[in-house]
Design an enzyme around this catalytic site. Structure first.
Site, PDB file in Angstrom:
ATOM      1  N   HIS A  28       0.808  -1.227   0.000  1.00 57.74           N
ATOM      2  CA  HIS A  28       0.000   0.000   0.000  1.00 57.74           C
ATOM      3  C   HIS A  28       0.841   1.276   0.000  1.00 57.74           C
ATOM      4  O   HIS A  28       0.578   2.193  -0.773  1.00 57.74           O
ATOM      5  CB  HIS A  28      -0.941   0.040   1.212  1.00 57.74           C
ATOM      6  CG  HIS A  28      -1.937  -1.056   1.234  1.00 57.74           C
ATOM      7  ND1 HIS A  28      -1.692  -2.266   1.858  1.00 57.74           N
ATOM      8  CD2 HIS A  28      -3.185  -1.149   0.719  1.00 57.74           C
ATOM      9  CE1 HIS A  28      -2.736  -3.044   1.725  1.00 57.74           C
ATOM     10  NE2 HIS A  28      -3.659  -2.406   1.022  1.00 57.74           N
ATOM     11  N   ARG A  39     -23.280  12.851  15.892  1.00 56.19           N
ATOM     12  CA  ARG A  39     -23.800  13.813  14.916  1.00 56.19           C
ATOM     13  C   ARG A  39     -24.916  13.140  14.138  1.00 56.19           C
ATOM     14  O   ARG A  39     -24.776  11.981  13.754  1.00 56.19           O
ATOM     15  CB  ARG A  39     -22.728  14.220  13.897  1.00 56.19           C
ATOM     16  CG  ARG A  39     -21.607  15.056  14.421  1.00 56.19           C
ATOM     17  CD  ARG A  39     -20.701  15.503  13.273  1.00 56.19           C
ATOM     18  NE  ARG A  39     -19.742  16.480  13.717  1.00 56.19           N
ATOM     19  CZ  ARG A  39     -18.486  16.198  14.085  1.00 56.19           C
ATOM     20  NH1 ARG A  39     -18.032  14.947  14.034  1.00 56.19           N
ATOM     21  NH2 ARG A  39     -17.680  17.158  14.497  1.00 56.19           N
ATOM     22  N   GLU A  83       2.821  -1.578   7.684  1.00 59.10           N
ATOM     23  CA  GLU A  83       3.818  -1.523   6.603  1.00 59.10           C
ATOM     24  C   GLU A  83       5.015  -0.649   6.978  1.00 59.10           C
ATOM     25  O   GLU A  83       6.152  -0.961   6.619  1.00 59.10           O
ATOM     26  CB  GLU A  83       3.147  -1.093   5.288  1.00 59.10           C
ATOM     27  CG  GLU A  83       2.105  -2.125   4.844  1.00 59.10           C
ATOM     28  CD  GLU A  83       1.508  -1.870   3.460  1.00 59.10           C
ATOM     29  OE1 GLU A  83       1.898  -0.901   2.789  1.00 59.10           O
ATOM     30  OE2 GLU A  83       0.629  -2.672   3.049  1.00 59.10           O
ATOM     31  N   ARG A  87     -17.680  20.443  20.352  1.00 60.86           N
ATOM     32  CA  ARG A  87     -19.016  19.850  20.308  1.00 60.86           C
ATOM     33  C   ARG A  87     -19.940  20.437  21.362  1.00 60.86           C
ATOM     34  O   ARG A  87     -21.146  20.221  21.311  1.00 60.86           O
ATOM     35  CB  ARG A  87     -18.886  18.333  20.449  1.00 60.86           C
ATOM     36  CG  ARG A  87     -18.090  17.670  19.319  1.00 60.86           C
ATOM     37  CD  ARG A  87     -18.762  17.863  17.963  1.00 60.86           C
ATOM     38  NE  ARG A  87     -20.119  17.396  17.997  1.00 60.86           N
ATOM     39  CZ  ARG A  87     -20.480  16.110  17.964  1.00 60.86           C
ATOM     40  NH1 ARG A  87     -19.547  15.184  17.833  1.00 60.86           N
ATOM     41  NH2 ARG A  87     -21.744  15.753  18.031  1.00 60.86           N
TER      42      ARG A  87
HETATM   43  N1  URA Z   1     -12.230  14.846  13.540  1.00 65.11           N
HETATM   44  C1  URA Z   1     -13.148  14.078  14.158  1.00 65.11           C
HETATM   45  O1  URA Z   1     -13.057  12.842  14.142  1.00 65.11           O
HETATM   46  N2  URA Z   1     -14.180  14.700  14.745  1.00 65.11           N
HETATM   47  C2  URA Z   1     -14.332  16.040  14.755  1.00 65.11           C
HETATM   48  O2  URA Z   1     -15.309  16.546  15.307  1.00 65.11           O
HETATM   49  C3  URA Z   1     -13.352  16.819  14.109  1.00 65.11           C
HETATM   50  C4  URA Z   1     -12.302  16.181  13.504  1.00 65.11           C
END
Ligand code: URA
Length: 278
Positions: free
Chosen positions: A17, A175, A87, A229
Site C-alpha cells: 500500500h 452527529r 507496513e 461539540r
Molecule cells: N475529527 C473528528 O473525528 N471529529 C471532529 O469533530 C473533528 C475532527
C-alpha cells in the site's frame, strides 16, 4: 506477480500500500490523516523530498534541525491507519506521532488548542481485530512527554488527557446522519464522554496506540481542535500550523532524549536523565 499473498510486496520490494522499502525512511514518522498535510509538515524541514505516493498514502522524508524523519498520511480511520502502521514497521519505523484534527468535548477547549492524548477509548473496530476490549490503548510516555515539552517550548495552548477514537465521523460521534438518522446507542455520546473527562473525539489514535503497544513500537498523538461539540463551533484551519510545529519539534526532542538514553546506557527515560543528574 507478487511472491506471496500473505506478505504482499511488489517485485521491487515495496510494501503493497505505502510503496516504501527498508531504507526509505528513518525511525521517526509523523502520521497525519490528510495526505495534503504531509507537504505542509515537510515545509518546516531543512530538507525534504517526496518518497512515495500510492493509493492516497503520501510519504516525505527529510531532515528537521539535524534529525532524520518522515511523514506518511494514514487516511481516515482505523483500517487504513493499521495498514500504514503495519507496513511502516516492516520498513524500519519504530516511533510514531499522529498529527491530527479533532472535535473537543470540553467547553474550556478553544478552537485551535492542541490536545495531546494520554490514551484512547477504543470505540473503533480495527483495534478489536488485534486485541480483546480489555487491552488498553495508551500512548508511550516518552512520546507524550516530548509533545508536552514541544508545546511548552513553542508557547502553544495545549491540553493533556484521554481521547475517544471512533470509526464514524457522523453518528458514532453523536452527529445526526443523513435525514437526521441517529441510532439510540449514539444519542448524547459526546455528553457521556464529557462526563468521563474525555477531552476529544477523533478517529485513529486507538488503532495507532493498540498496534504500537502490541509490536513494541512507540506512539503518541497530538491533534488540533478544529471543532468544539459543546459550543458547536467548527473551523477546519484552526491550530493547524501550531499542530505541525509542535509535532516536528517533538521529534527533535525525542531524538535528543533517545541519544541521552543511549549515551547513559538507560533503557527508560526519567526526569533525572533529562535534567542531567544521572
Ligand atoms: N475529527 C473528528 O473525528 N471529529 C471532529 O469533530 C473533528 C475532527
Amino acid at each position: 506477480m507478487f511472491k506471496s499473498a500473505k506478505e504482499p510486496v511488489t517485485p521491487e520490494g515495496l510494501q503493497y500500500h505505502i510503496h516504501l522499502k527498508p531504507g526509505d525512511i528513518p525511525r521517526y514518522v509523523l502520521l497525519p490523516g490528510d495526505p495534503g498535510r504531509v507537504p505542509l509538515i515537510a515545509s518546516f524541514w531543512d530538507q525534504s523530498r517526496l518518497v512515495a505516493e500510492h493509493r492516497g498514502f503520501v510519504t516525505y522524508a527529510g531532515i528537521y534541525k539535524g534529525v532524520a524523519l518522515a511523514a506518511t498520511s494514514t487516511g481516515i480511520g482505523g483500517p487504513s491507519t493499521a495498514i500504514v502502521v503495519e507496513e511502516l514497521l516492516r520498513v524500519g519505523a519504530d516511533t510514531f506521532i499522529r498529527v491530527g484534527t479533532t472535535g473537543a468535548l470540553q467547553d474550556y477547549i478553544r478552537l485551535g488548542d492542541l490536545i495531546i492524548s494520554t490514551a484512547a477509548v477504543r470505540m473503533d473496530g480495527t483495534s478489536k481485530s488485534y486485541a480483546d476490549p480489555e487491552y488498553p490503548a495508551v500512548a508511550s510516555y516518552d512520546v507524550l512527554l516530548a509533545l508536552v515539552e514541544a508545546a511548552e517550548s513553542l508557547g502553544v495552548r495545549y491540553h493533556v488527557g484521554i481521547t475517544a477514537s471512533s470509526d464514524s465521523f457522523y453518528v458514532g460521534q453523536g452527529r445526526p446522519g443523513f435525514r437526521g438518522y441517529l441510532p439510540q446507542k449514539w444519542k448524547g455520546v459526546e455528553h457521556r464522554l464529557r462526563e468521563l473527562n474525555v477531552l476529544n473525539f477523533e478517529m485513529e489514535a486507538s488503532t495507532l496506540f493498540t498496534l504500537s503497544n502490541i509490536y513494541g513500537a512507540r506512539a503518541g498523538a497530538v491533534c488540533a481542535a478544529i471543532a468544539n461539540r459543546v459550543t458547536d463551533e467548527f473551523d477546519p484551519q484552526a491550530g493547524i500550523v501550531d499542530l505541525v510545529r509542535v509535532a516536528n519539534e517533538a521529534v527533535k526532542i525525542l531524538y535528543e532524549w533517545d541519544k541521552l538514553r543511549e549515551l547513559r546506557g538507560k533503557k527508560y527515560l526519567s526526569v533525572r536523565l533529562i535534567s542531567g543528574s544521572t
